[in-house]
Write an enzyme that holds these catalytic residues in place. Structure first.
Site, PDB file in Angstrom:
ATOM      1  N   CYS A  10      -4.817   1.271 -17.542  1.00  8.90           N
ATOM      2  CA  CYS A  10      -4.463   1.130 -16.128  1.00  8.90           C
ATOM      3  C   CYS A  10      -3.209   1.933 -15.785  1.00  8.90           C
ATOM      4  O   CYS A  10      -2.751   1.913 -14.646  1.00  8.90           O
ATOM      5  CB  CYS A  10      -4.274  -0.339 -15.753  1.00  8.90           C
ATOM      6  SG  CYS A  10      -2.986  -1.180 -16.689  1.00  8.90           S
TER       7      CYS A  10
ATOM      8  N   CYS B 184      -3.082  -8.669   6.354  1.00  8.40           N
ATOM      9  CA  CYS B 184      -3.204  -7.757   5.211  1.00  8.40           C
ATOM     10  C   CYS B 184      -4.651  -7.322   5.033  1.00  8.40           C
ATOM     11  O   CYS B 184      -5.579  -8.144   5.063  1.00  8.40           O
ATOM     12  CB  CYS B 184      -2.710  -8.442   3.940  1.00  8.40           C
ATOM     13  SG  CYS B 184      -2.867  -7.415   2.462  1.00  8.40           S
TER      14      CYS B 184
ATOM     15  N   CYS C 219       0.833  -1.208   0.000  1.00 11.04           N
ATOM     16  CA  CYS C 219       0.000   0.000   0.000  1.00 11.04           C
ATOM     17  C   CYS C 219       0.866   1.256   0.000  1.00 11.04           C
ATOM     18  O   CYS C 219       1.979   1.250   0.520  1.00 11.04           O
ATOM     19  CB  CYS C 219      -0.926   0.039   1.219  1.00 11.04           C
ATOM     20  SG  CYS C 219      -2.236  -1.198   1.183  1.00 11.04           S
TER      21      CYS C 219
ATOM     22  N   GLN D   8      -9.773  -9.387 -13.470  1.00  9.22           N
ATOM     23  CA  GLN D   8      -9.597  -8.163 -12.687  1.00  9.22           C
ATOM     24  C   GLN D   8      -9.564  -8.484 -11.200  1.00  9.22           C
ATOM     25  O   GLN D   8     -10.423  -9.210 -10.688  1.00  9.22           O
ATOM     26  CB  GLN D   8     -10.725  -7.179 -12.978  1.00  9.22           C
ATOM     27  CG  GLN D   8     -10.652  -6.526 -14.347  1.00  9.22           C
ATOM     28  CD  GLN D   8      -9.599  -5.433 -14.428  1.00  9.22           C
ATOM     29  OE1 GLN D   8      -8.867  -5.165 -13.475  1.00  9.22           O
ATOM     30  NE2 GLN D   8      -9.507  -4.802 -15.594  1.00  9.22           N
TER      31      GLN D   8
END
Length: 447
Positions: free
Chosen positions: A408, A160, A81, A286
Site C-alpha cells: 500500500c 463527506c 482528499c 479493507q
C-alpha cells in the site's frame, strides 16, 4: 536570493508522490505540497536548504490546464482528499506515474499491467473515524475530519463524499446530540474533555451498521438519549451495533480501555468474494470492499490456479486473502501479529467452513523460523513500512516458486524489492489497484 518568510509567485512544473508539487527557484528545487503541474501559485518560503527550498501554498493564482472544480465544498480545507480537482482518469494516470517513477530502477514498463479502477469513485469507504473538536480556537463543538495540515482544527464532514449518506446522517445526529447535551471535546494539549471520536463501520454487501462513540472517562454519557439519537434515523442500512468506548490514552488514536455494547451484538458482518467476515470495532478490514474484491482477484491470479499448492499468507490480518486462496488451493497458512485479528480469522474460517487454513499469532520475523513445511507460493501484504529487514532474508530462504507482494506504499516496496532480485527472483508482472480514489494512495501487486 529569496529569504525565509518571503512571499513569491511560481509555476508548478512537476508532481511527486504523494502530493509534492515541484518547480525550480534560483537553480534549486522548490517543493510546494498540495499543488498540480501547471498551476501558478503564491507561496511563502518555509525552509531553505542546500539542495532545495520548501514553501507553503497561500493561493492558486491560475489553475492547471486539466484542473476541474472539486465537487466537495470543503475540498482544499479538509485533509481527507487530495485530488478531487482532477478527473478520475487523470487521477489514475497520476498514480501510474507515481508508481513507475518510484520503481524506475526496476524497469517495469514491459510488465506493468496498469492501474485497475475502483468500482466506486465516491462513497466507497466502509469505515470512517470522525474526530470531535472545533474549527477554530474556542469555537462551537464540531465533528468531522482534520483540516489539511492541522492536528487540532476540525472540518465539517457532514457531506463527506468518500462515504455514503448513512455515515453523514449518523455524524449529524451525533453532533446534534452532543451539542444539545453540552458535552466538551477532549483537548489534545491539556488532555481534558469528554468526546473523542465517532467510528462508523458499514457492511457494504450486508447493509449492516456499527456505531461507536469514543470518549474519555471525564464525563457521563446519557446512554438512553444517545441511543434514541441514532436508532431513530432513516438509514439505508440496519443498525446492528451501538457501542460506547472509553479511551484515556494520551495519543490521538482510537483504542479501548473499556467498551460497553449499548445495543445489538457488538459487531457486524460483510462479504467478500462469497465469504462472510465478522467485523468488530478494531478489526482490520479493507476500507474499500468492492475495491478489495478487485485486488484479491489479482492476488489469486498471480498466486496461480494449481489446487495442490501450499501457500503462506504473511501479515494476513483477519485472513481475507487466506480464506479466498484456501477455496482453490490445498492448504494456506496465515501469520499475523495482532491477536484480535487472528481470533477473528479463526472465527471467520469456521463461519465459512474453511478447514484447509490455519492461523498463527506472532511476529512474522519469529514465526517463519518455526514453520517446517515448504510453500510453493508466499503472499506478502505487510504494513505500510514494508517487511522488517531482519525478516526478509528468512522469508526468501523458503525459496518458493512464487512471491506475490501486495504493497500500500510504493516507496516501501521499492526498498524491499532488491532483496528478492538479489536472491534470483524476477519481476514478472506489476499491477496497481486503486483502493483510495481522490487520494494519492494505491495498492501495488507484484508477481
Amino acid at each position: 536570493m529569496v529569504k525565509k518568510g518571503e512571499i513569491i509567485e511560481i509555476k508548478i512544473e512537476d508532481l511527486k508522490f504523494p502530493n509534492r508539487g515541484q518547480s525550480i527557484l534560483e537553480d534549486k528545487k522548490i517543493i510546494v505540497h498540495n499543488t498540480l503541474p501547471g498551476q501558478e501559485v503564491r507561496v511563502r518560503i518555509k525552509k531553505k536548504r542546500k539542495s532545495k527550498v520548501e514553501a507553503t501554498l497561500l493561493e492558486v493564482i491560475a489553475p492547471a490546464p486539466n484542473q476541474i472544480e472539486a465537487p466537495c465544498k470543503v475540498f482544499g480545507e479538509c485533509g481527507g482528499c487530495t485530488y478531487q480537482n482532477l478527473s478520475y482518469g487523470d487521477q489514475l494516470e497520476l498514480k501510474e506515474k507515481f508508481v513507475k517513477e518510484i520503481l524506475a530502477d526496476y524497469d517495469i514498463d514491459e510488465v506493468f499491467e496498469g492501474v485497475l479502477p475502483s468500482p466506486k469513485i465516491f462513497g466507497y469507504r466502509n469505515k470512517m473515524e470522525f474526530s470531535f473538536g472545533d474549527s477554530y480556537k474556542d469555537g462551537p463543538l464540531e465533528l468531522g475530519l482534520h483540516k489539511r495540515g492541522s492536528m487540532y482544527d476540525i472540518v465539517d464532514a457532514s457531506k463527506c463524499m468518500l462515504v455514503d449518506k448513512d455515515f453523514n446522517k449518523v455524524l449529524s445526529a451525533v453532533l446534534s446530540f452532543a451539542r444539545k447535551r453540552g458535552y466538551s471535546y477532549y483537548h489534545k494539549r491539556t488532555h481534558e474533555g469528554f468526546l473523542r471520536h465517532l467510528v462508523v463501520r458499514k457492511g457494504i454487501k450486508t447493509r449492516e451498521l456499527l456505531i461507536e462513540l469514543v470518549t474519555s472517562s471525564q464525563g457521563t454519557l446519557d446512554e438512553q438519549d444517545f441511543l434514541e439519537a441514532v436508532k431513530e434515523l432513516d438509514l439505508d442500512a440496519t443498525v446492528k451495533s451501538i457501542i460506547h468506548t472509553k479511551n484515556d490514552s494520551l495519543s490521538d488514536v482510537v483504542q479501548e480501555d473499556l467498551s460497553k455494547v449499548l445495543f445489538g451484538q457488538g459487531f457486524i458482518y460483510d462479504e467478500i468474494k462469497g465469504l462472510k467476515f465478522k467485523i468488530t470495532p478494531r478489526s482490520f478490514f479493507q476500507t474499500n470492499t468492492l475495491g478489495a474484491e478487485v485486488l484479491y482477484d489479482k492476488v489469486s491470479e498471480y498466486a496461480g490456479s494449481d489446487s495442490a499448492k501450499q501457500i503462506f499468507d504473511l501479515y494476513c490480518g483477519t485472513g481475507t486473502i487466506t480464506q479466498i486462496l484456501a477455496k482453490s488451493h490445498e492448504h494456506v497458512t496465515g501469520i499475523e501479529i495482532v491477536e484480535d485479528a487472528v481470533k477473528a480469522a479463526v472465527e471467520n474460517a469456521e463461519l465459512n467452513g474453511v478447514e484447509n487454513a490455519r492461523f498463527i499469532c506472532g511476529d512474522v520475523m519469529e514465526e517463519v523460523s518455526k514453520l517446517d513445511s515448504k510453500p510453493d507460493v508466499i503472499i506478502l501484504d505487510p504494513p505500510r513500512d514494508g517487511i522488517h529487514v531482519k525478516a526478509i532474508d528468512k522469508i526468501i530462504g523458503f525459496n518458493p516458486e512464487v512471491f506475490v507482494y501486495v504493497s500500500c506504499k510504493p516507496t516501501s516496496l521499492a526498498r524491499d524489492l532488491p532483496s528478492f532480485l538479489e536472491a534470483g527472483y524476477e519481476i514478472k508482472k506489476v499491477c496497481c489497484v486503486d483502493m483510495f480514489s481522490n487520494t494519492p494512495h494505491v495498492e501495488t501487486c507484484v508477481l
